[in-house]
Design an enzyme around this catalytic site. Sequence first.
Site, mmCIF file in Angstrom:
data_model
loop_
_atom_site.group_PDB
_atom_site.id
_atom_site.type_symbol
_atom_site.label_atom_id
_atom_site.label_comp_id
_atom_site.label_asym_id
_atom_site.label_seq_id
_atom_site.Cartn_x
_atom_site.Cartn_y
_atom_site.Cartn_z
ATOM 1 N N TYR A 147 0.818 -1.210 0.000
ATOM 2 C CA TYR A 147 0.000 0.000 0.000
ATOM 3 C C TYR A 147 0.858 1.268 0.000
ATOM 4 O O TYR A 147 1.976 1.276 0.492
ATOM 5 C CB TYR A 147 -0.911 0.046 1.219
ATOM 6 C CG TYR A 147 -2.047 -0.944 1.226
ATOM 7 C CD1 TYR A 147 -2.371 -1.679 0.091
ATOM 8 C CD2 TYR A 147 -2.809 -1.147 2.371
ATOM 9 C CE1 TYR A 147 -3.407 -2.592 0.114
ATOM 10 C CE2 TYR A 147 -3.855 -2.051 2.389
ATOM 11 C CZ TYR A 147 -4.151 -2.777 1.266
ATOM 12 O OH TYR A 147 -5.185 -3.671 1.292
ATOM 13 N N SER A 207 -13.799 -3.081 0.588
ATOM 14 C CA SER A 207 -14.646 -2.357 -0.367
ATOM 15 C C SER A 207 -16.108 -2.401 0.045
ATOM 16 O O SER A 207 -16.981 -2.768 -0.746
ATOM 17 C CB SER A 207 -14.483 -2.909 -1.786
ATOM 18 O OG SER A 207 -15.087 -2.043 -2.736
ATOM 19 N N PRO A 208 -16.423 -2.015 1.279
ATOM 20 C CA PRO A 208 -17.812 -2.103 1.754
ATOM 21 C C PRO A 208 -18.771 -1.188 1.012
ATOM 22 O O PRO A 208 -19.986 -1.420 1.039
ATOM 23 C CB PRO A 208 -17.696 -1.704 3.226
ATOM 24 C CG PRO A 208 -16.484 -0.834 3.287
ATOM 25 C CD PRO A 208 -15.531 -1.438 2.302
ATOM 26 N N LEU A 209 -18.248 -0.164 0.336
ATOM 27 C CA LEU A 209 -19.107 0.760 -0.414
ATOM 28 C C LEU A 209 -19.074 0.486 -1.914
ATOM 29 O O LEU A 209 -19.528 1.316 -2.712
ATOM 30 C CB LEU A 209 -18.707 2.213 -0.137
ATOM 31 C CG LEU A 209 -18.721 2.643 1.335
ATOM 32 C CD1 LEU A 209 -18.415 4.124 1.454
ATOM 33 C CD2 LEU A 209 -20.053 2.306 1.991
ATOM 34 N N GLY A 240 -16.652 0.442 -4.118
ATOM 35 C CA GLY A 240 -15.889 1.415 -4.894
ATOM 36 C C GLY A 240 -16.568 2.766 -4.985
ATOM 37 O O GLY A 240 -16.323 3.531 -5.925
ATOM 38 N N LEU A 274 -19.920 3.215 -5.157
ATOM 39 C CA LEU A 274 -21.258 3.127 -5.729
ATOM 40 C C LEU A 274 -22.348 3.210 -4.668
ATOM 41 O O LEU A 274 -23.459 3.698 -4.948
ATOM 42 C CB LEU A 274 -21.415 1.821 -6.518
ATOM 43 C CG LEU A 274 -20.612 1.705 -7.818
ATOM 44 C CD1 LEU A 274 -20.736 0.307 -8.389
ATOM 45 C CD2 LEU A 274 -21.076 2.738 -8.836
ATOM 46 N N LEU A 275 -22.038 2.743 -3.450
ATOM 47 C CA LEU A 275 -23.040 2.720 -2.382
ATOM 48 C C LEU A 275 -22.938 3.939 -1.475
ATOM 49 O O LEU A 275 -23.568 3.973 -0.425
ATOM 50 C CB LEU A 275 -22.886 1.436 -1.557
ATOM 51 C CG LEU A 275 -23.120 0.138 -2.342
ATOM 52 C CD1 LEU A 275 -22.696 -1.069 -1.516
ATOM 53 C CD2 LEU A 275 -24.589 0.011 -2.744
ATOM 54 N N GLY A 276 -22.171 4.920 -1.882
ATOM 55 C CA GLY A 276 -21.964 6.102 -1.049
ATOM 56 C C GLY A 276 -22.750 7.318 -1.491
ATOM 57 O O GLY A 276 -22.307 8.448 -1.267
ATOM 58 N N GLY A 277 -23.913 7.106 -2.126
ATOM 59 C CA GLY A 277 -24.680 8.243 -2.623
ATOM 60 C C GLY A 277 -24.139 8.755 -3.929
ATOM 61 O O GLY A 277 -24.099 9.963 -4.178
#
Length: 329
Positions: A53, A217-219, A221, A223-226
Amino acid sequence: MDYQHLGRSGLRVSRLALGTMNFGDATDEPTAFQIMDTAVEAGINFFDTADVYGGPQRPDMEQGYGISEEIIGRWLAQDDSRRDRIVLATKVYQPMGLGRNDKYLSAYHIRRACEASLRRLRTDHIDLYQMHHIDRATPWEEIWQAMEQLIREGKITYIGSSNFAGWDIATAQNAATSRNLLGLVSEQSLYNLTARTIELEVIPALRYYGIGLIPWSPLGGGLLGGVLRKTSQGRRAGEQVQRQIDQLRPRLERYETLCADLGEQPADVALAWLLHNPAVTATIIGPRTTEQLDHSRRALTITLSQETLQELDAIWPGPGGEAPQAYAW
């Protein structure tokens, strides 16, 4: 902050894990220090990183940077008490040099990679050492022998996996048992409302062996963050992301409408959905700012009703349950 045992181990970790992939890339060092300070103050004791990273790998050199580990190491060096306040996790597998053996899971690379991570992190031990990917070219006898040696030397305490298939988890755990080892205590997998494949075989395997699940990647990438309200901003303005949004627009519209009806932010609902799953020990959040970190904590207080969970399943259907019933009788 809520805490839970990491798999069947006695180690307790915060249900939100601080992911540090952005440190050194999207997040500069002063901001990274602020994020880590804020995380500890909020009760987050689980820090996750990887040797690779800290910036995009150079395609021409196939070489990792290790910058994220170095930033964490400099933060730890500022205050000796910090090390004992966190559970420190890192990973091994990715290319970290130009040599033929500077990658994957040979005993040669595991030993050298661990020692290099310890130097960058400025610590004498890693609490959770995770295999970043499966290496089917290296026998489990060799991998576990290398891990055993690191445990005996006090350089690592627990072992986890990441991106393993269900049968990889079973094979690894059975090989560990034959050596009288605890084996895997956690698995990091891609898992969110838009990516539910692991419900087929990975989650059943984890439950059987008592291994904790740490979704990355709970969101989805972003897409699930509004995302529909942010399509012209930052990385969401990219062509690839725009194609994904166009493909998923009807679902995203339903999802964001549901979240608005609940009076919650889409990102918080996505995290809360993961935390409702008993297989999930902690979910990784990768804030680029302290504000994003503060917002993520809201998910810990959200309770989703059975009706809401059913609606989320209708919007983002999974694979149909666990294998083989998901596709056979």
